[in-house]
Design an enzyme around this catalytic site. Structure first.
Site, PDB file in Angstrom:
ATOM      1  N   ARG A   1      32.840 -54.075  20.472  1.00  0.00           N
ATOM      2  CA  ARG A   1      33.509 -55.233  19.846  1.00  0.00           C
ATOM      3  C   ARG A   1      34.032 -54.858  18.463  1.00  0.00           C
ATOM      4  O   ARG A   1      34.953 -55.498  17.941  1.00  0.00           O
ATOM      5  CB  ARG A   1      32.572 -56.443  19.784  1.00  0.00           C
ATOM      6  CG  ARG A   1      31.502 -56.362  18.725  1.00  0.00           C
ATOM      7  CD  ARG A   1      30.544 -57.547  18.748  1.00  0.00           C
ATOM      8  NE  ARG A   1      29.596 -57.475  17.660  1.00  0.00           N
ATOM      9  CZ  ARG A   1      28.486 -56.729  17.661  1.00  0.00           C
ATOM     10  NH1 ARG A   1      28.201 -55.988  18.717  1.00  0.00           N
ATOM     11  NH2 ARG A   1      27.672 -56.716  16.626  1.00  0.00           N
ATOM     12  N   ARG A   2      33.425 -53.833  17.859  1.00  0.00           N
ATOM     13  CA  ARG A   2      33.919 -53.391  16.540  1.00  0.00           C
ATOM     14  C   ARG A   2      34.860 -52.191  16.680  1.00  0.00           C
ATOM     15  O   ARG A   2      35.774 -52.011  15.873  1.00  0.00           O
ATOM     16  CB  ARG A   2      32.731 -53.024  15.630  1.00  0.00           C
ATOM     17  CG  ARG A   2      31.760 -54.185  15.419  1.00  0.00           C
ATOM     18  CD  ARG A   2      31.139 -54.187  14.032  1.00  0.00           C
ATOM     19  NE  ARG A   2      30.640 -52.894  13.621  1.00  0.00           N
ATOM     20  CZ  ARG A   2      29.364 -52.527  13.661  1.00  0.00           C
ATOM     21  NH1 ARG A   2      28.451 -53.393  14.091  1.00  0.00           N
ATOM     22  NH2 ARG A   2      28.990 -51.336  13.263  1.00  0.00           N
TER      23      ARG A   2
ATOM     24  N   SER B   1      34.196 -49.200  33.441  1.00  0.00           N
ATOM     25  CA  SER B   1      32.903 -49.871  33.516  1.00  0.00           C
ATOM     26  C   SER B   1      32.346 -49.711  34.914  1.00  0.00           C
ATOM     27  O   SER B   1      33.103 -49.539  35.873  1.00  0.00           O
ATOM     28  CB  SER B   1      33.067 -51.356  33.190  1.00  0.00           C
ATOM     29  OG  SER B   1      31.846 -52.037  33.401  1.00  0.00           O
TER      30      SER B   1
ATOM     31  N   HIS C   1      24.275 -39.661  26.872  1.00  0.00           N
ATOM     32  CA  HIS C   1      25.292 -39.041  26.008  1.00  0.00           C
ATOM     33  C   HIS C   1      25.589 -37.599  26.411  1.00  0.00           C
ATOM     34  O   HIS C   1      26.750 -37.185  26.441  1.00  0.00           O
ATOM     35  CB  HIS C   1      24.846 -39.072  24.547  1.00  0.00           C
ATOM     36  CG  HIS C   1      24.857 -40.447  23.943  1.00  0.00           C
ATOM     37  ND1 HIS C   1      24.419 -40.698  22.663  1.00  0.00           N
ATOM     38  CD2 HIS C   1      25.241 -41.654  24.440  1.00  0.00           C
ATOM     39  CE1 HIS C   1      24.547 -41.995  22.393  1.00  0.00           C
ATOM     40  NE2 HIS C   1      25.031 -42.589  23.461  1.00  0.00           N
TER      41      HIS C   1
ATOM     42  N   LYS D   1      25.752 -42.296  18.079  1.00  0.00           N
ATOM     43  CA  LYS D   1      24.439 -41.820  17.636  1.00  0.00           C
ATOM     44  C   LYS D   1      23.365 -42.572  18.393  1.00  0.00           C
ATOM     45  O   LYS D   1      23.653 -43.689  18.846  1.00  0.00           O
ATOM     46  CB  LYS D   1      24.269 -41.999  16.127  1.00  0.00           C
ATOM     47  CG  LYS D   1      24.724 -43.320  15.519  1.00  0.00           C
ATOM     48  CD  LYS D   1      24.166 -44.609  15.997  1.00  0.00           C
ATOM     49  CE  LYS D   1      22.677 -44.808  15.882  1.00  0.00           C
ATOM     50  NZ  LYS D   1      22.230 -46.132  16.421  1.00  0.00           N
TER      51      LYS D   1
ATOM     52  N   ARG E   1      16.651 -49.392  23.404  1.00  0.00           N
ATOM     53  CA  ARG E   1      16.011 -49.129  22.104  1.00  0.00           C
ATOM     54  C   ARG E   1      14.488 -49.223  22.186  1.00  0.00           C
ATOM     55  O   ARG E   1      13.790 -48.757  21.307  1.00  0.00           O
ATOM     56  CB  ARG E   1      16.551 -50.093  21.053  1.00  0.00           C
ATOM     57  CG  ARG E   1      18.002 -49.799  20.643  1.00  0.00           C
ATOM     58  CD  ARG E   1      18.546 -50.878  19.736  1.00  0.00           C
ATOM     59  NE  ARG E   1      19.894 -50.603  19.258  1.00  0.00           N
ATOM     60  CZ  ARG E   1      21.001 -50.851  19.930  1.00  0.00           C
ATOM     61  NH1 ARG E   1      20.945 -51.374  21.145  1.00  0.00           N
ATOM     62  NH2 ARG E   1      22.186 -50.569  19.420  1.00  0.00           N
TER      63      ARG E   1
ATOM     64  N   ASP F   1      17.272 -44.841  16.301  1.00  0.00           N
ATOM     65  CA  ASP F   1      18.310 -45.866  16.185  1.00  0.00           C
ATOM     66  C   ASP F   1      18.755 -46.084  14.743  1.00  0.00           C
ATOM     67  O   ASP F   1      19.952 -46.193  14.468  1.00  0.00           O
ATOM     68  CB  ASP F   1      17.772 -47.188  16.768  1.00  0.00           C
ATOM     69  CG  ASP F   1      18.883 -48.210  16.951  1.00  0.00           C
ATOM     70  OD1 ASP F   1      20.005 -47.803  17.322  1.00  0.00           O
ATOM     71  OD2 ASP F   1      18.640 -49.410  16.724  1.00  0.00           O
TER      72      ASP F   1
HETATM   73  N1  NDP Z   1      27.871 -46.495  15.074  1.00  0.00           N
HETATM   74  C1  NDP Z   1      27.370 -47.728  15.012  1.00  0.00           C
HETATM   75  O1  NDP Z   1      27.567 -48.457  14.024  1.00  0.00           O
HETATM   76  C2  NDP Z   1      26.578 -48.251  16.161  1.00  0.00           C
HETATM   77  C3  NDP Z   1      26.229 -47.414  17.185  1.00  0.00           C
HETATM   78  N2  NDP Z   1      25.535 -47.855  18.262  1.00  0.00           N
HETATM   79  C4  NDP Z   1      25.245 -46.890  19.316  1.00  0.00           C
HETATM   80  O2  NDP Z   1      26.149 -47.150  20.390  1.00  0.00           O
HETATM   81  C5  NDP Z   1      25.526 -46.905  21.628  1.00  0.00           C
HETATM   82  C6  NDP Z   1      25.607 -48.160  22.463  1.00  0.00           C
HETATM   83  O3  NDP Z   1      24.812 -49.170  21.878  1.00  0.00           O
HETATM   84  P1  NDP Z   1      25.000 -50.709  22.318  1.00  0.00           P
HETATM   85  O4  NDP Z   1      26.360 -51.177  21.941  1.00  0.00           O
HETATM   86  O5  NDP Z   1      23.830 -51.449  21.849  1.00  0.00           O
HETATM   87  O6  NDP Z   1      24.923 -50.524  23.914  1.00  0.00           O
HETATM   88  P2  NDP Z   1      24.820 -51.632  25.039  1.00  0.00           P
HETATM   89  O7  NDP Z   1      23.425 -51.626  25.552  1.00  0.00           O
HETATM   90  O8  NDP Z   1      25.419 -52.921  24.605  1.00  0.00           O
HETATM   91  O9  NDP Z   1      25.807 -51.052  26.136  1.00  0.00           O
HETATM   92  C7  NDP Z   1      25.693 -49.804  26.720  1.00  0.00           C
HETATM   93  C8  NDP Z   1      26.741 -49.728  27.839  1.00  0.00           C
HETATM   94  O10 NDP Z   1      26.530 -48.525  28.548  1.00  0.00           O
HETATM   95  C9  NDP Z   1      26.874 -48.706  29.905  1.00  0.00           C
HETATM   96  N3  NDP Z   1      25.786 -48.135  30.712  1.00  0.00           N
HETATM   97  C10 NDP Z   1      25.907 -47.130  31.602  1.00  0.00           C
HETATM   98  N4  NDP Z   1      24.753 -46.826  32.167  1.00  0.00           N
HETATM   99  C11 NDP Z   1      23.840 -47.647  31.641  1.00  0.00           C
HETATM  100  C12 NDP Z   1      22.446 -47.811  31.833  1.00  0.00           C
HETATM  101  N5  NDP Z   1      21.750 -47.044  32.692  1.00  0.00           N
HETATM  102  N6  NDP Z   1      21.817 -48.760  31.140  1.00  0.00           N
HETATM  103  C13 NDP Z   1      22.483 -49.545  30.264  1.00  0.00           C
HETATM  104  N7  NDP Z   1      23.821 -49.425  30.030  1.00  0.00           N
HETATM  105  C14 NDP Z   1      24.494 -48.489  30.710  1.00  0.00           C
HETATM  106  C15 NDP Z   1      27.081 -50.194  30.152  1.00  0.00           C
HETATM  107  O11 NDP Z   1      28.478 -50.390  30.333  1.00  0.00           O
HETATM  108  P3  NDP Z   1      29.116 -50.820  31.753  1.00  0.00           P
HETATM  109  O12 NDP Z   1      28.080 -51.664  32.458  1.00  0.00           O
HETATM  110  O13 NDP Z   1      30.311 -51.583  31.366  1.00  0.00           O
HETATM  111  O14 NDP Z   1      29.419 -49.564  32.489  1.00  0.00           O
HETATM  112  C16 NDP Z   1      26.623 -50.855  28.852  1.00  0.00           C
HETATM  113  O15 NDP Z   1      27.422 -51.940  28.513  1.00  0.00           O
HETATM  114  C17 NDP Z   1      24.113 -46.440  21.294  1.00  0.00           C
HETATM  115  O16 NDP Z   1      24.085 -45.038  21.294  1.00  0.00           O
HETATM  116  C18 NDP Z   1      23.881 -47.003  19.897  1.00  0.00           C
HETATM  117  O17 NDP Z   1      22.939 -46.257  19.169  1.00  0.00           O
HETATM  118  C19 NDP Z   1      25.215 -49.168  18.396  1.00  0.00           C
HETATM  119  C20 NDP Z   1      25.524 -50.070  17.400  1.00  0.00           C
HETATM  120  C21 NDP Z   1      26.192 -49.667  16.176  1.00  0.00           C
HETATM  121  O1  NHF Z   2      23.613 -47.960  14.952  1.00  0.00           O
HETATM  122  C1  NHF Z   2      23.303 -49.123  14.836  1.00  0.00           C
HETATM  123  C2  NHF Z   2      23.693 -49.863  13.613  1.00  0.00           C
HETATM  124  O2  NHF Z   2      22.819 -50.868  13.260  1.00  0.00           O
HETATM  125  C3  NHF Z   2      22.167 -51.608  14.269  1.00  0.00           C
HETATM  126  C4  NHF Z   2      21.308 -52.622  13.620  1.00  0.00           C
HETATM  127  O3  NHF Z   2      22.030 -53.437  12.737  1.00  0.00           O
HETATM  128  C5  NHF Z   2      21.486 -50.658  15.239  1.00  0.00           C
HETATM  129  O4  NHF Z   2      20.655 -51.275  16.173  1.00  0.00           O
HETATM  130  C6  NHF Z   2      22.562 -49.854  15.879  1.00  0.00           C
HETATM  131  O5  NHF Z   2      22.136 -49.009  16.916  1.00  0.00           O
END
Ligand code: NDP
Ligand code: NHF
Length: 332
Positions: free
Chosen positions: A17-18, A36, A79, A97, A169, A181
């Site tokens: 979303r960001r 997806s 990853h 990450k 997580r 995380d």
């Molecule tokens: N840089 C930053 O600021 C941030 C980084 N992150 C990182 O981004 C990554 C994603 O985090 P987040 O947005 O919370 O992820 P979500 O849990 O919201 O989504 C992960 C996506 O991965 C896909 N997927 C594929 N296989 C699996 C599985 N076995 N289990 C679950 N999901 C699966 C799904 O997409 P579909 O079903 O559509 O195929 C799902 O929507 C992480 O590595 C996190 O650390 C998170 C937040 C902030």
């Molecule tokens: O990387 C990230 C940034 O911050 C979030 C919390 O606010 C985390 O959970 C996320 O994985």
């Protein structure tokens, strides 16, 4: 390569979303397709973010000739697999990450990208914000003297619409835990500041089931500098860093996510205790990351071996090992 660089995304993760609007707004980037596991989710996502194409599987996205770079915001245990597949398909990779479950996996990912001649980058965004450049300039000018200590914290009370049993997580085998995380940002910031790996590390964890709910870490570097941090998903929101030298210090209260508007700033404290507020150029860090990485691809900067993400992952292994070694110490 022709500008704009054409982006595809694997999975409809919350973080998109960001990042999706950032790909839409970065001048050197263009969003082409979302893949997806669920057609329904892909359709809803594509409509919301005005993405022209949906793709039924991650494999099919990697086969497309109209995609140059893939963004991988999958749970961490996936990853390595998808970075390596993407590199082998000739795609540049922006991977979220923590890069991987451990340093060995992360090294394999970086090596796969190096061998395939594609660029690799981690998803930490603040390194790309103009404030990071301003802080780097101050460090390079020597205004703080010799850097002796980096102290940082990242915590927040976990709230999510996702069921805890579904949340990666909370699962050690999927790369969960507060260190992986949140501590990732603190360790990365320490290495970014000091420019070297620590000689000695020390880690302590508060466990909740199989993963750490909170983690405290300490590192000592060859030049005598130290870094200390704590992270938690069960504490009030804190995202600050202090970089302290022999002649002054920098304090930044929102280092992992700079405010997007004019509020973004940091403070310089001099040796006499005077504090100066430095206001920074307003910018959206997600867009900065996407633009910088797209430019790197366009200019063919292929060297991935110095990846800060890889070094961060190496330190993660050492911190986790240190914490695990103490797990049974208090048992009688
Ligand atoms: N840089 C930053 O600021 C941030 C980084 N992150 C990182 O981004 C990554 C994603 O985090 P987040 O947005 O919370 O992820 P979500 O849990 O919201 O989504 C992960 C996506 O991965 C896909 N997927 C594929 N296989 C699996 C599985 N076995 N289990 C679950 N999901 C699966 C799904 O997409 P579909 O079903 O559509 O195929 C799902 O929507 C992480 O590595 C996190 O650390 C998170 C937040 C902030
Ligand atoms: O990387 C990230 C940034 O911050 C979030 C919390 O606010 C985390 O959970 C996320 O994985």
């Amino acid at each position: 390569m022709q500008s704009p660089v054409r982006w595809g995304i694997l999975g409809t993760a919350r973080i998109t979303r960001r990042v999706a609007p950032a790909i839409q707004s970065a001048p050197a980037a263009k969003l082409i397709a979302i893949a997806s596991r669920s057609e329904e989710k892909a359709k809803a996502w594509a409509e919301k973010y005005e993405c022209p194409q949906i793709v039924e599987s991650y494999e099919q996205l990697l086969e497309r000739d109209d995609v140059d770079v893939v963004y991988i915001p999958l749970p961490p245990h996936l990853h390595a697999e998808w970075t390596i597949k993407a590199a082998q398909a000739g795609k540049h990779v922006l991977c979220e990450k923590p890069l991987a479950l451990n340093a060995l996996e992360a090294e394999t990912m970086v090596n796969a990208c190096q061998q395939a001649g594609v660029c690799f980058e981690e998803g930490v965004m603040w390194y790309h914000h103009p404030r990071a450049t301003q802080i780097r300039d101050i460090l390079n000018q020597g205004r703080l003297g010799e850097i002796r200590r980096v102290t940082s914290a990242f915590s927040f009370p976990w709230q999510s619409s996702v069921e805890p049993s579904e949340e990666y997580r909370f699962k050690q085998e999927q790369g969960g835990g507060s260190l992986m995380d949140l501590g990732w940002y603190c360790v990365g910031a320490s290495l970014w500041t000091l420019g070297m790996l620590p000689e000695e590390v020390f880690g302590r964890e508060v466990l909740d089931g199989s993963v750490d709910e909170s983690f405290s870490g300490w590192m000592r570097f060859a030049n005598g500098a130290e870094a200390a941090f704590d992270c938690s998903r069960n504490m009030t929101s804190r995202r600050w860093i202090e970089i302290a030298g022999t002649e002054g210090s920098i304090v930044c209260d929102d280092f992992t996510r700079p405010w997007q508007e004019e509020k973004t700033r940091f403070w310089i404290h001099d040796a006499q205790g005077n504090a100066e507020v430095v206001n920074c150029e307003a910018a959206t860090q997600e867009t900065c990351l996407i633009e910088n990485f797209s430019q790197r691809i366009l200019t063919g900067q292929l060297d991935n071996q110095q990846s800060l993400g890889l070094k961060t992952q190496q330190v993660m292994d050492r911190l986790l090992k240190s914490a695990k070694s103490k797990r049974n110490e208090n048992e009688f």
